[in-house]
Design an enzyme around this catalytic site. Structure first.
Site, PDB file in Angstrom:
ATOM      1  N   ASN A  23       0.815  -1.220   0.000  1.00 42.64           N
ATOM      2  CA  ASN A  23       0.000   0.000   0.000  1.00 42.64           C
ATOM      3  C   ASN A  23       0.844   1.264   0.000  1.00 42.64           C
ATOM      4  OD1 ASN A  23      -2.130  -1.707  -0.049  1.00 42.64           O
ATOM      5  ND2 ASN A  23      -2.735  -1.413   2.088  1.00 42.64           N
ATOM      6  N   ASP A 305      -6.918  -3.902   7.860  1.00 45.01           N
ATOM      7  CA  ASP A 305      -6.205  -4.952   7.129  1.00 45.01           C
ATOM      8  C   ASP A 305      -5.611  -6.004   8.048  1.00 45.01           C
ATOM      9  OD1 ASP A 305      -4.847  -2.634   4.657  1.00 45.01           O
ATOM     10  OD2 ASP A 305      -6.836  -3.501   4.937  1.00 45.01           O
ATOM     11  N   ARG A 397      -1.209 -11.187  -4.137  1.00 48.44           N
ATOM     12  CA  ARG A 397      -1.323  -9.744  -4.435  1.00 48.44           C
ATOM     13  C   ARG A 397      -0.503  -8.927  -3.456  1.00 48.44           C
ATOM     14  NH1 ARG A 397      -6.678  -7.641  -3.499  1.00 48.44           N
ATOM     15  NH2 ARG A 397      -5.517  -5.710  -3.829  1.00 48.44           N
TER      16      ARG A 397
HETATM   17  C1  EPZ Z   1      -6.681   1.553   1.228  1.00 54.96           C
HETATM   18  O1  EPZ Z   1      -7.835   1.274   0.474  1.00 54.96           O
HETATM   19  C2  EPZ Z   1      -5.880   0.267   1.226  1.00 54.96           C
HETATM   20  N1  EPZ Z   1      -5.524  -0.105  -0.134  1.00 54.96           N
HETATM   21  C3  EPZ Z   1      -6.716  -0.856   1.857  1.00 54.96           C
HETATM   22  O2  EPZ Z   1      -5.892  -2.026   1.916  1.00 54.96           O
HETATM   23  C4  EPZ Z   1      -7.084  -0.449   3.280  1.00 54.96           C
HETATM   24  O3  EPZ Z   1      -7.904  -1.438   3.847  1.00 54.96           O
HETATM   25  C5  EPZ Z   1      -7.822   0.897   3.255  1.00 54.96           C
HETATM   26  O4  EPZ Z   1      -7.017   1.889   2.579  1.00 54.96           O
HETATM   27  C6  EPZ Z   1      -8.142   1.399   4.648  1.00 54.96           C
HETATM   28  O5  EPZ Z   1      -6.964   1.540   5.367  1.00 54.96           O
HETATM   29  C7  EPZ Z   1      -4.456   0.502  -0.709  1.00 54.96           C
HETATM   30  O6  EPZ Z   1      -3.829   1.370  -0.127  1.00 54.96           O
HETATM   31  C8  EPZ Z   1      -4.115   0.050  -2.096  1.00 54.96           C
HETATM   32  P1  EPZ Z   1     -10.291   4.046   1.891  1.00 54.96           P
HETATM   33  P2  EPZ Z   1      -8.817   2.491   0.034  1.00 54.96           P
HETATM   34  O7  EPZ Z   1     -10.556   4.939   0.735  1.00 54.96           O
HETATM   35  O8  EPZ Z   1      -8.018   3.694  -0.284  1.00 54.96           O
HETATM   36  C9  EPZ Z   1     -15.024   4.481   1.845  1.00 54.96           C
HETATM   37  C10 EPZ Z   1      -5.365  -4.292   1.641  1.00 54.96           C
HETATM   38  O9  EPZ Z   1      -5.815  -5.337   2.141  1.00 54.96           O
HETATM   39  N2  EPZ Z   1     -14.857   5.347   0.681  1.00 54.96           N
HETATM   40  O10 EPZ Z   1      -9.505   4.583   3.033  1.00 54.96           O
HETATM   41  O11 EPZ Z   1      -9.743   1.986  -0.999  1.00 54.96           O
HETATM   42  C11 EPZ Z   1     -14.655   3.035   1.536  1.00 54.96           C
HETATM   43  O12 EPZ Z   1     -15.743   2.357   0.956  1.00 54.96           O
HETATM   44  C12 EPZ Z   1      -6.312  -3.203   1.187  1.00 54.96           C
HETATM   45  O13 EPZ Z   1      -4.139  -4.043   1.489  1.00 54.96           O
HETATM   46  C13 EPZ Z   1     -15.952   5.996   0.168  1.00 54.96           C
HETATM   47  O14 EPZ Z   1     -17.071   5.834   0.648  1.00 54.96           O
HETATM   48  O15 EPZ Z   1      -9.606   2.714   1.377  1.00 54.96           O
HETATM   49  C14 EPZ Z   1     -14.293   2.491   2.893  1.00 54.96           C
HETATM   50  O16 EPZ Z   1     -15.480   2.115   3.552  1.00 54.96           O
HETATM   51  C15 EPZ Z   1      -7.765  -3.564   1.411  1.00 54.96           C
HETATM   52  N3  EPZ Z   1     -15.789   6.813  -0.910  1.00 54.96           N
HETATM   53  C16 EPZ Z   1     -13.688   3.707   3.614  1.00 54.96           C
HETATM   54  O17 EPZ Z   1     -14.091   4.853   2.861  1.00 54.96           O
HETATM   55  C17 EPZ Z   1     -14.550   7.018  -1.479  1.00 54.96           C
HETATM   56  O18 EPZ Z   1     -14.464   7.807  -2.446  1.00 54.96           O
HETATM   57  C18 EPZ Z   1     -12.170   3.704   3.684  1.00 54.96           C
HETATM   58  O19 EPZ Z   1     -11.701   3.471   2.391  1.00 54.96           O
HETATM   59  C19 EPZ Z   1     -13.452   6.339  -0.940  1.00 54.96           C
HETATM   60  C20 EPZ Z   1     -13.621   5.517   0.150  1.00 54.96           C
END
Ligand code: EPZ
Length: 438
Positions: A23, A305, A397
Site C-alpha cells: 500500500n 487490514d 497480491r
Molecule cells: C486503502 O484502500 C488500502 N488499499 C486498503 O488495503 C485499506 O484497507 C484501506 O485503505 C483502509 O486503510 C491501498 O492502499 C491500495 P479508503 P482504500 O478509501 O483507499 C469508503 C489491503 O488489504 N470510501 O480509506 O480503498 C470506503 O468504501 C487493502 O491491502 C468511500 O465511501 O480505502 C471504505 O469504507 C484492502 N468513498 C472507507 O471509505 C470514497 O471515495 C475507507 O476506504 C473512498 C472511500
C-alpha cells in the site's frame, strides 16, 4: 492453479526482514508519471499488484525494468491517458492513477473500478476532490473521463479520511496552479511515504501523517529515488502467526509505531513484545487469552487490514473477543472458511465474536480475499493435520512468497500445483510432499 499445504503444530522462531509495503509502493508507482523522468524505487516488493501497476505504466508508454530489488521506471515517453478495463479489473486500486495522469496530461480515462470482495468500494470522494481542483468528469458506459484544461489549487475537505482519495488529491494537486490544502486527510504511514517520494521529485508536499496536507503545485519536477517502507500489515500478519503458534520471532526493517495498535492487542493476549528503532520482537507461549473489543479505524486506529490475521490468532484463545469492523461493509468473508477448520465465530453485520476452541483441524479451504487468505494460512499453522489452501492469487497480491517466509520461521508449509486431493499414505512422510526440511 497453485495451492498451499500447511502442516500445523510447529512453533515459529527466527528473524525476518519485512518486504516493502504494497500500500506504500502502489501510490508511489502512480506518482512516477507526475513528471517525465527516471525513477528508482528500491525495496520494491515482488507482488501481483506491483505487476499490475507495471502493466499500467507500460500501457501508458512508460518503460520499466528490475535492477535487483529496485524497480526502474522511465516515464519520459508516456503517450496515453487511459487505463483500459482489463487492467482496471486486475487491480481496483488502479484508480490511484487518475490523479497522476490528470496532473501530467490534463486528461485521464479509466473504467469505473468495480467493487471487490470487501464491498462496493465507492470512489465518490476521489471524484469530488478532482472536481474541486477543476476537473470535468463524465461517466459513460462504465468509463470515467476526466478533463482539466487547468487544475487550480483549492481547499478539499474529505468527508472520511479516505486513503485513496487523499492520495489522488495530492497527486492531482501536484499539477495544479497554486496551493491545495486537503482537510481530514488520511494519516496512514503510506501517505507520508507518498509525500517523501513526491518531494524527492522536487514537489512541495507538507503535513502528511497529520489531517491537513498542503501541496504547492506546478513545481519543476524530475525523477527521484525512493526506498519503499516495510509493509506494516505483512509484519502484523507474521506477528499474529507467531503469537498463535508460540515461539519467538524478530521482524526487521519495521517501524514499531506503525504497528503499535497490533502489538498492543497481542500484548493484551499474553505475548511479550519488544520494540526497537526498526524492529519488533514477539515471544508467545502459544496459549493466548481473549482481549477487549477490537474496533477497526482509520490510522492511527487498529488497521482493518490486520483484522483477519488477529482474528485467526485468537481462534484457540481462552474466552471470546468481539471485533467491530468499521471500515468495510463486508470484511468477514474469511469467517466461513475459518469455520471449516473448526473456528467458532458468530457474525452479525459489522460485529464478529470469536470464541476460542480447544483445537482446529486441517481442511481444504479457499482464499476469499487478500487478508482473509492470509488468515487461513495462520489458522492452518495452528490446526491438527494438513490444511490445503487454494485460490492463492489473492494472497500473492500482497505477500511476497508467504510460504517461503513462514518456512524460514520453522512452519511446515509448501506450495504446489493444485491437484485432486489424495489422502496421503500413512507411511508417507509429509516432508515427502515438498515440505521444506525444517
Ligand atoms: C486503502 O484502500 C488500502 N488499499 C486498503 O488495503 C485499506 O484497507 C484501506 O485503505 C483502509 O486503510 C491501498 O492502499 C491500495 P479508503 P482504500 O478509501 O483507499 C469508503 C489491503 O488489504 N470510501 O480509506 O480503498 C470506503 O468504501 C487493502 O491491502 C468511500 O465511501 O480505502 C471504505 O469504507 C484492502 N468513498 C472507507 O471509505 C470514497 O471515495 C475507507 O476506504 C473512498 C472511500
Amino acid at each position: 492453479m497453485q495451492e498451499l499445504f500447511v502442516e500445523g503444530g510447529n512453533r515459529l522462531h527466527g528473524e525476518l526482514t519485512i518486504q516493502g509495503s504494497k500500500n506504500g509502493v502502489l501510490p508511489v508507482l502512480a506518482a512516477t508519471i507526475v513528471c517525465a523522468g527516471e525513477c528508482r524505487i528500491e525495496n520494491c516488493p515482488r507482488l501481483r499488484d506491483v505487476d499490475a501497476s507495471i502493466a499500467i505504466l507500460r500501457h501508458l508508454g512508460c518503460c520499466t525494468r528490475w535492477d535487483g530489488g529496485a524497480l526502474l521506471v522511465d516515464t519520459t515517453h508516456m503517450d496515453k491517458n487511459e487505463v483500459p478495463d482489463a487492467l482496471m479489473r486486475e487491480m481496483r486500486s488502479s484508480v490511484i492513477f487518475l490523479g497522476a495522469i490528470l496532473a501530467r496530461r490534463g486528461e485521464a480515462a479509466l473504467s469505473y473500478p468495480g467493487g471487490c470482495e470487501l464491498g462496493p468500494r465507492p470512489i465518490d470522494m476521489h471524484l469530488a476532490a478532482l472536481r474541486a481542483l477543476g476537473a470535468e468528469i463524465t461517466e459513460r458506459g462504465g468509463t470515467l473521463r476526466c478533463r482539466a484544461r487547468v487544475l487550480k489549487g483549492t481547499e478539499i475537505v474529505l468527508p472520511l479520511p479516505s486513503v485513496g482519495a487523499t492520495e489522488n488529491a495530492i497527486l492531482a494537486a501536484c499539477g495544479a496552479e497554486g496551493v491545495t490544502t486537503v482537510y481530514n486527510a488520511a494519516r496512514e504511514p503510506e501517505i507520508a511515504e507518498l509525500q517523501d517520494f513526491l518531494n524527492a521529485m522536487g514537489a512541495d508536499v507538507r503535513g502528511a501523517g497529520g489531517s491537513i496536507v498542503t501541496v504547492a503545485g506546478k513545481r519543476a519536477l524530475h525523477g527521484g529515488t525512493h526506498r519503499v517502507i516495510a509493509d506494516r500489515i505483512v509484519a502484523a500478519t507474521y506477528l499474529c502467526a507467531a503469537a498463535a503458534c508460540g515461539g519467538e520471532v524478530r521482524l526487521l526493517g519495521v517501524d514499531p509505531v506503525a504497528l503499535s495498535t497490533v502489538t498492543a492487542a497481542l500484548y493484551e493476549a499474553g505475548c511479550r513484545v519488544e520494540s526497537e528503532a526498526d524492529a519488533v520482537a514477539l515471544q508467545s507461549a502459544g496459549s493466548l487469552r481473549a482481549i477487549p473489543p477490537v474496533r477497526t479505524a482509520p490510522y492511527p486506529g487498529f488497521p482493518t487490514d490486520a483484522q483477519p490475521a488477529l482474528m485467526a490468532a485468537l481462534l484457540r484463545s481462552a474466552g471470546s473477543t468481539v471485533f467491530i469492523e468499521n471500515i468495510f461493509e463486508n470484511r468477514y468473508r474469511h469467517v466461513g472458511e475459518l469455520a471449516r477448520l473448526g473456528a467458532d465465530i458468530r457474525v452479525a453485520g459489522r460485529v464478529a465474536v470469536v470464541s476460542g476452541v480447544g483445537a482446529l483441524h486441517g481442511a481444504s479451504v479457499r482464499c476469499t480475499d487478500l487478508r482473509g487468505g492470509a488468515a487461513l494460512v495462520l489458522a492452518g499453522l495452528q490446526a491438527e493435520g494438513t490444511t490445503r489452501i487454494s485460490e492463492l492469487e489473492h494472497i500473492d497480491r500482497g505477500y511476497e512468497s508467504i510460504e517461503r517466509k513462514l518456512a524460514l520461521l520453522g512452519a511446515k508449509i509448501g506450495r504446489r500445483e493444485e491437484t485432486l486431493w489424495q489422502e496421503q499414505d500413512e507411511t508417507e512422510d509429509a516432508e515427502g510432499e515438498g515440505f521444506p526440511s525444517s
